[in-house]
Design a protein around this motif. Structure first.
Motif, PDB file in Angstrom:
ATOM      1  N   THR B 164       0.848  -1.190   0.000  1.00  0.00           N
ATOM      2  CA  THR B 164       0.000   0.000   0.000  1.00  0.00           C
ATOM      3  C   THR B 164       0.887   1.245   0.000  1.00  0.00           C
ATOM      4  O   THR B 164       2.120   1.149   0.075  1.00  0.00           O
ATOM      5  N   ALA B 165       0.257   2.385  -0.041  1.00  0.00           N
ATOM      6  CA  ALA B 165       1.009   3.637  -0.002  1.00  0.00           C
ATOM      7  C   ALA B 165       1.899   3.688   1.233  1.00  0.00           C
ATOM      8  O   ALA B 165       3.015   4.231   1.189  1.00  0.00           O
ATOM      9  N   PHE B 169       4.391   0.543  -1.602  1.00  0.00           N
ATOM     10  CA  PHE B 169       4.015  -0.552  -2.497  1.00  0.00           C
ATOM     11  C   PHE B 169       5.139  -1.572  -2.662  1.00  0.00           C
ATOM     12  O   PHE B 169       5.249  -2.232  -3.691  1.00  0.00           O
ATOM     13  N   VAL B 170       5.974  -1.675  -1.642  1.00  0.00           N
ATOM     14  CA  VAL B 170       7.025  -2.702  -1.623  1.00  0.00           C
ATOM     15  C   VAL B 170       6.731  -3.640  -0.459  1.00  0.00           C
ATOM     16  O   VAL B 170       6.800  -3.230   0.694  1.00  0.00           O
ATOM     17  N   PRO B 171       6.378  -4.892  -0.751  1.00  0.00           N
ATOM     18  CA  PRO B 171       6.031  -5.805   0.347  1.00  0.00           C
ATOM     19  C   PRO B 171       7.245  -6.100   1.218  1.00  0.00           C
ATOM     20  O   PRO B 171       8.362  -6.237   0.710  1.00  0.00           O
ATOM     21  N   ALA B 172       7.013  -6.204   2.514  1.00  0.00           N
ATOM     22  CA  ALA B 172       8.085  -6.559   3.442  1.00  0.00           C
ATOM     23  C   ALA B 172       8.410  -8.037   3.299  1.00  0.00           C
ATOM     24  O   ALA B 172       7.545  -8.843   2.921  1.00  0.00           O
ATOM     25  N   LYS B 347      -6.232   6.825  -4.654  1.00  0.00           N
ATOM     26  CA  LYS B 347      -6.794   6.792  -3.300  1.00  0.00           C
ATOM     27  C   LYS B 347      -8.200   7.380  -3.354  1.00  0.00           C
ATOM     28  O   LYS B 347      -8.435   8.396  -4.014  1.00  0.00           O
ATOM     29  N   THR B 348      -9.119   6.749  -2.672  1.00  0.00           N
ATOM     30  CA  THR B 348     -10.488   7.293  -2.634  1.00  0.00           C
ATOM     31  C   THR B 348     -10.521   8.508  -1.706  1.00  0.00           C
ATOM     32  O   THR B 348      -9.634   8.687  -0.878  1.00  0.00           O
ATOM     33  N   PRO B 349     -11.537   9.348  -1.867  1.00  0.00           N
ATOM     34  CA  PRO B 349     -11.651  10.485  -0.951  1.00  0.00           C
ATOM     35  C   PRO B 349     -11.746   9.989   0.498  1.00  0.00           C
ATOM     36  O   PRO B 349     -12.286   8.902   0.754  1.00  0.00           O
ATOM     37  N   GLU B 350     -11.238  10.780   1.398  1.00  0.00           N
ATOM     38  CA  GLU B 350     -11.217  10.464   2.839  1.00  0.00           C
ATOM     39  C   GLU B 350     -12.521   9.799   3.296  1.00  0.00           C
ATOM     40  O   GLU B 350     -13.617  10.327   3.103  1.00  0.00           O
ATOM     41  N   GLY B 351     -12.357   8.590   3.868  1.00  0.00           N
ATOM     42  CA  GLY B 351     -13.515   7.931   4.474  1.00  0.00           C
ATOM     43  C   GLY B 351     -14.460   7.250   3.497  1.00  0.00           C
ATOM     44  O   GLY B 351     -15.501   6.723   3.895  1.00  0.00           O
TER      45      GLY B 351
END
Lengths: 406, 406
Positions: B164-165, B169-172, B347-351
């Motif tokens: 995710t941001a 976007f780099v998986p651990a 990203k969608t708007p907040e909430g």
């Protein structure tokens, strides 16, 4: 630590055709002047039908312009092809198979190999002996075959059903519980067919035991005799116990173009689940549809023009098969198949093994065949010849055989 | 009694795109005048390159005459294509991959779905979240995923790696033993890429733990930034721990034509067995090679003419992606991907949930997108837009978004 699939380890090398190639190459090197005639491998040689070629060209042109471009198609295949198949291969023969019960693929080998995905790993598998190796090897990979017994050249957990001259090439019903049964008619490698009565017996048995018949009808278009079923769905009750595989490979010359289809009737239910739904889910997850270009070509097989052209090509192979049958019989051999099939199954001379007879035909007559033992233990004592060479080469091969043996 | 594969029963319906289609159809019916712009599905729209079209026509003509006819091809693909790939996709970038380490197929989806055949069923699988569903569903079918937890929308035995941001976007790296790791770069659905350092970390980890990385590089041709790896084999040591999937679908418009390839290096060994040998055996048993016509078309992608034409088409999609990025940013959204990829992750708007934002864009602006939640729990709070529409429609969509939100 990523472990590999342990079931691959016991797979014997798929050595049949490479061993044939090796012996053939050695012979050719030693005898560069010999006029070799290849009757071993089951691959077609005649070109695609003109109607198919035209349809493929048109489809390529569709992809060349944005207005007619086709991207992802349905995983199950295009409606135009599924409907042509339902109409011509089934409705026209009074078989009730819906277009939506037909799944188009890149070939019957893929489908025969992948169908195991929808069945439990504990299913007991039965195959005819001799047999098309894909049925066995794909189940061995999945872990259904048990262990490989190199002495018997058999898997311990596969139920082998001898299909030989002794039983008229009709396998007996299993005498123990079996869940999945592969049947192939017209048969590869024996070239023989299962008649209506035999198929009725199998369908009754499968419905009684809730088994599933995996019916390989890749060669159905070679059937010429009246009354020989071309589809297992000609048998009442097959829709609740059978999946059928079909191919455009041998029937319309698509071995290089790649197209086939699989019929999974909606009435086929096990464990309360629709096998149609399971196969659909498998295909939607692990397949993205057959090529648009090739599906357009396959659909042209069902036009009046295409059908006539395909039949004309099949007639060449059928005539070759008749030439082979007649030639071998004239030379004194016991011969099976080759009537409703491009394959001829020939008994070796008394006391001669199938590799020995293979070597004799290669080294004395420069003819390449396939030793029956390569298809399973019960194939010992036979060789397979194919009708896919040219009429001239086929006739010449039979002259050599008649001259040598008669 | 033939039992079905019990692992299919828990598979949730592949409902994402059908649900999108349902909502879109309902909107269209209610608003027949609305000028819908589709930016949801990742399918190309531009026609095949003229060089590819010409090669396919020539190949169809080859099949139209006995002298040039091609029947069964090598299961691994034709040498002309394997060598073109080895030369142009690898040697030209100083990557040592031999032509015989390349397996041609009918598409990356088939290979991604089938690769599990060569691994043990007890392998623990890791995937990024969000994720291309094929990796998860194919393993669920095989029985590696455990049970489906409908509340969490996760499988109990899959190791999910949020990308995710928050983590760029780099998986651990996994904090528990994991055997098979699917990585996709440029990523579907996020459009982001894994840089050299991240890949080096993963390759070191995989070699240390004898894990195998299944690297999906289906979108590599969209990479434009210097230094971004286009192949995992740019990383030292990848040849002993990684399989790479490639596709002609998005890069050369083959979504309908069907062709892809998979690289299995000969140096990749687990349990003392060569994965190259295992995959070869799998393909020889359950696949009969990709269509000759399509392989000829794919080879034309590597001619000077074909390469230039393919790049010109990619430039259309790349410009669309830039238009989308700029439009969404101007409208105030946080935007990811879309630079080395045809996918933009917004990203969608907040909430606001991803389905809620999907509905808003559909119902207010007549724009179809894909809700991120459809790709996994960590996709919640995002939507995916694709750059495959026309430049005009793409620009119009961004005008609507800017007008509405800015």
């Amino acid at each position: 630590m990523a472990h590999v699939n342990p079931h691959f380890r016991q797979l014997p090398g798929s050595y049949l055709f490479s061993e044939i190639a090796r012996r053939t190459a050695a012979y050719q090197e030693a005898n560069p002047q010999a006029a070799l005639i290849r009757m071993g491998i089951g691959d077609v040689t005649q070109p695609l039908a003109p109607a198919v070629v035209e349809a493929m060209h048109a489809a390529v042109d569709d992809l060349a312009a944005a207005e007619s471009f086709h991207g992802y198609g349905p995983e199950q295949g295009y409606g135009f092809l599924r409907e042509a198949i339902a109409q011509h291969d089934f409705a026209a023969r009074n078989i009730a198979i819906g277009a939506d019960e037909i799944f188009i693929s890149d070939g019957a080998k893929s489908d025969c190999g992948n169908i195991g995905d929808i069945f439990s790993l504990d299913c007991k598998v039965a195959v005819c002996d001799p047999v098309y190796p894909v049925y066995v090897d794909s189940n061995a990979m999945a872990g259904r075959a048990g262990d490989w017994d190199p002495a018997a050249e058999c898997w311990t957990n596969i139920y082998y059903m001898p299909t030989t001259a002794e039983n008229g090439f009709v396998p007996a019903l299993p005498d123990q519980p079996v869940d999945l049964v592969y049947l192939c008619s017209p048969n590869n490698p024996t070239g023989t067919v299962l008649g209506r009565e035999a198929l009725e017996r199998w369908v009754r048995w499968a419905n009684k035991h809730d088994a599933v018949i995996l019916f390989d009808a890749a060669y159905e278009r070679f059937v010429v005799e009246e009354g020989v079923p071309r589809s297992i769905y000609e048998i009442d009750g097959a829709e609740t116990c059978a999946i059928e595989f079909r191919s455009f490979s041998k029937t319309a010359g698509f071995t290089g173009a790649r197209c086939g289809y699989t019929v999974v009737p909606k009435a086929l239910v096990r464990d309360g689940q629709s096998l149609h739904g399971l196969w659909n889910r498998r295909q939607c997850t692990k397949f993205n549809g057959a090529s648009y270009v090739i599906q357009r070509g396959a659909a042209a097989v069902y036009t009046a023009e295409g059908e006539a052209q395909v039949e004309a090509t099949l007639d060449i192979y059928r005539a070759n098969a008749a030439t082979i049958r007649a030639g071998l019989e004239a030379a004194g051999f016991a011969v099976y198949g080759g009537v409703n099939s491009p394959y001829i199954w020939c008994k070796t001379p008394e006391g001669m093994g199938s590799w020995e007879f293979f070597d004799l035909l290669l080294n004395r007559l420069s003819i390449v065949t396939t030793p029956g033992a390569g298809f399973g233990p019960a194939g010992e004592g036979y060789i397979r010849l194919t009708a896919f060479n040219s009429p001239e080469a086929t006739a010449e091969a039979m002259e050599r055989i008649k001259t040598h043996f008669a």
